[in-house]
Design a protein around this motif. Structure first.
Motif, short mmCIF file in Angstrom:
data_model
loop_
_atom_site.label_atom_id
_atom_site.label_comp_id
_atom_site.label_asym_id
_atom_site.label_seq_id
_atom_site.Cartn_x
_atom_site.Cartn_y
_atom_site.Cartn_z
N GLY A 140 0.84 -1.39 -0.05
CA GLY A 140 0.09 -0.08 0.16
C GLY A 140 1.14 1.31 -0.01
N GLY A 141 1.96 1.31 0.92
CA GLY A 141 2.91 2.52 0.77
C GLY A 141 3.64 2.59 -0.45
N ILE A 142 4.16 1.56 -1.14
CA ILE A 142 4.86 1.71 -2.28
C ILE A 142 3.68 2.36 -3.34
CG2 ILE A 142 5.88 0.70 -4.20
CD1 ILE A 142 6.83 -1.42 -2.25
N LEU A 143 2.55 1.84 -3.37
CA LEU A 143 1.58 2.29 -4.64
C LEU A 143 1.13 3.71 -4.12
CD1 LEU A 143 -0.40 -1.03 -4.73
CD2 LEU A 143 1.06 -0.25 -6.71
N TYR A 144 0.98 3.86 -3.01
CA TYR A 144 0.29 5.17 -2.58
C TYR A 144 1.34 6.45 -2.99
CZ TYR A 144 -1.75 9.08 0.18
OH TYR A 144 -2.33 10.24 0.19
N SER A 145 2.70 5.97 -3.18
CA SER A 145 3.62 6.78 -3.33
C SER A 145 3.58 7.40 -4.89
CB SER A 145 4.81 6.21 -3.15
OG SER A 145 5.41 5.22 -4.19
N PHE A 146 2.79 6.72 -5.58
CA PHE A 146 2.74 7.08 -7.10
C PHE A 146 1.70 8.03 -7.26
CE2 PHE A 146 5.31 3.25 -7.87
CZ PHE A 146 6.14 3.45 -8.65
N THR A 147 0.84 8.38 -6.10
CA THR A 147 -0.29 9.33 -6.33
C THR A 147 0.32 10.79 -7.13
OG1 THR A 147 -1.20 8.54 -4.40
CG2 THR A 147 -1.87 10.87 -5.00
N PRO A 148 1.40 11.23 -6.81
CA PRO A 148 1.87 12.32 -7.61
C PRO A 148 1.85 12.25 -8.97
CG PRO A 148 3.32 12.11 -5.45
CD PRO A 148 2.47 11.01 -5.74
N VAL A 149 2.63 11.00 -9.55
CA VAL A 149 2.63 10.90 -11.10
C VAL A 149 1.25 10.90 -11.50
CG1 VAL A 149 3.25 9.17 -12.47
CG2 VAL A 149 4.70 9.53 -10.49
N VAL A 150 0.45 10.02 -10.85
CA VAL A 150 -1.10 9.99 -11.51
C VAL A 150 -1.73 11.36 -11.35
CG1 VAL A 150 -3.22 8.61 -11.04
CG2 VAL A 150 -1.24 7.55 -10.60
N THR A 151 -1.59 12.09 -10.21
CA THR A 151 -2.24 13.28 -10.36
C THR A 151 -1.88 14.33 -11.25
OG1 THR A 151 -2.21 13.33 -7.75
CG2 THR A 151 -2.45 15.46 -8.69
N MET A 152 -0.44 14.18 -11.62
CA MET A 152 0.18 15.17 -12.65
C MET A 152 -0.40 14.74 -14.01
SD MET A 152 4.42 15.19 -13.89
CE MET A 152 4.31 13.26 -14.16
N ILE A 153 -0.59 13.34 -14.23
CA ILE A 153 -1.00 12.92 -15.51
C ILE A 153 -2.66 13.60 -15.69
CG2 ILE A 153 -2.06 10.96 -16.85
CD1 ILE A 153 0.57 9.58 -15.81
N ILE A 154 -3.33 13.13 -14.66
CA ILE A 154 -4.99 13.63 -14.73
C ILE A 154 -4.87 15.19 -14.77
CG2 ILE A 154 -7.11 13.51 -13.69
CD1 ILE A 154 -6.25 10.98 -12.52
N ALA A 155 -4.02 15.95 -13.91
CA ALA A 155 -4.24 17.28 -13.87
C ALA A 155 -3.77 17.82 -15.21
CB ALA A 155 -3.11 17.65 -12.77
N SER A 156 -2.90 17.22 -15.98
CA SER A 156 -2.42 17.68 -17.32
C SER A 156 -3.77 17.65 -18.57
CB SER A 156 -1.09 16.96 -17.88
OG SER A 156 -1.45 15.69 -18.03
N ILE A 157 -4.42 16.60 -18.21
CA ILE A 157 -5.69 16.40 -19.14
C ILE A 157 -6.80 17.24 -18.92
CG2 ILE A 157 -7.16 14.58 -20.00
CD1 ILE A 157 -4.97 12.50 -19.28
N PHE A 158 -7.20 17.42 -17.54
CA PHE A 158 -8.54 17.81 -17.33
C PHE A 158 -7.93 19.63 -16.96
CE2 PHE A 158 -9.31 13.67 -16.60
CZ PHE A 158 -10.48 13.29 -17.43
#
Length: 316
Positions: free
Chosen positions: A99-117
């Motif tokens: 869970g800790g490892i996967l949660y650390s990827f939140t900034p990457v996912v946010t960056m992608i979604i923010a760039s789209i929307f």
């Protein structure tokens, strides 16, 4: 005035990382006395009740008339409902390290979604700094001997979806900050979270014939303290401050601060649980801090206020 708002937003972002870091410790304590759904119910009960007091006395003004309430409900569906529900069931099928490892990827996912929307732009150096922060978290977990087991695929998928839920919340909250005050969004989210988790918890107890156990955790002072911290500090305060932060800075810049909570939780574990801090903890922490500072420091020089005004959100 705008500069003061930015400084306050960054201060809140660091504060949130500290609060979330200690929340892991209080969650461990709470789960000794109650199941996941009961813990979530009392957590959001505390936050909703505490915020209802100033609202009832008129100290905090709340009004949803003429505002995009449908999008606000979608926000609440992502966080707290989606995020915590996916997290609870994900951790039942995967380890906390995963869970800790996967949660650390939140900034990457946010960056992608923010760039789209939101059409947020990040430079190549900022992207590298975000990945540096993520690598710092993964480095700590891997050096501890943690890894992702493919046999836990269901849990891994659910935990990755928590990244999407939090990223979606960050992006949507930023777009809604021009329509709602932080208090309005927070009160709606806390109320929906409390009502939903209460129904789920009572339904589960009724089905299993354990309805009498619902109030049992309240016999423990440690549980009550944990529920108050998780509900009032880790949920209500962070939601209020996050909504304010997202009205001032880009979602991609705010999300990278979430990885600082790994350092805080590591320090909390050392102080209160006598967990050992080693050289790789220091190396990983340095990488995380360097990534966070680099991402936001470079953000100051990629277009200034003009770049922010193009996001369509209020800045004052």
């Amino acid at each position: 005035m705008q500069q003061q708002g930015l400084k306050l937003a960054y201060s809140f972002a660091v504060l949130n990382a500290f609060i979330i870091g200690f929340s892991f410790l209080f969650t461990k304590v709470a789960l000794v006395h109650a199941g996941p759904l009961d813990t979530l119910t009392y957590r959001f009960a505390a936050s909703f009740v505490v915020m209802s007091v100033p609202v009832a006395f008129g100290w905090v003004k709340i009004s949803y008339r003429g505002k995009p309430i449908g999008r606000a409900l979608l926000l609440a569906a992502m966080y707290p409902l989606g995020f915590f529900t996916l997290q609870v069931f994900g951790l039942q099928r995967a380890t906390s390290a995963e869970g800790g490892i996967l949660y650390s990827f939140t900034p990457v996912v946010t960056m992608i979604i923010a760039s789209i929307f939101l059409k947020e732009k990040t430079t190549l150096l900022q992207k590298l700094c975000i990945f540096l922060s993520v690598f710092g978290v993964v480095f700590i977990f891997v050096m501890k001997g943690s890894r992702i087991e493919l046999s836990n695929m269901t849990g891994i998928v659910l935990l990755f979806l928590t990244c999407l839920a939090f990223a979606g919340y960050s992006v949507l909250a930023r777009s809604l900050s021009s329509h709602f005050s932080p208090a309005e969004l927070s009160y709606l989210m806390m109320g929906i979270g409390f009502a939903t988790f209460l129904i789920l918890s009572l339904t589960g107890h009724t089905a299993s014939g354990t309805l009498g156990d619902f109030l049992s955790p309240l016999k423990s002072g440690a549980f009550i303290l944990s529920a108050v911290y998780l509900g009032v500090i880790a949920s209500l305060v962070t939601t209020l401050t996050s909504t304010y932060i997202l009205s001032k800075i880009e979602a991609s810049l705010m999300s990278v601060f979430t990885n600082l909570s790994t350092i805080v939780s590591m320090v909390a574990g050392a102080l209160f649980l006598e967990e050992k801090i080693t050289v790789y903890h220091w190396i990983g922490s340095f990488l995380i801090i360097a990534g966070v500072v680099g991402t936001n420091w470079l953000g100051r020089y990629k277009g200034g206020t003009k770049g922010r005004n193009q996001q369509g959100t209020r800045l004052t």
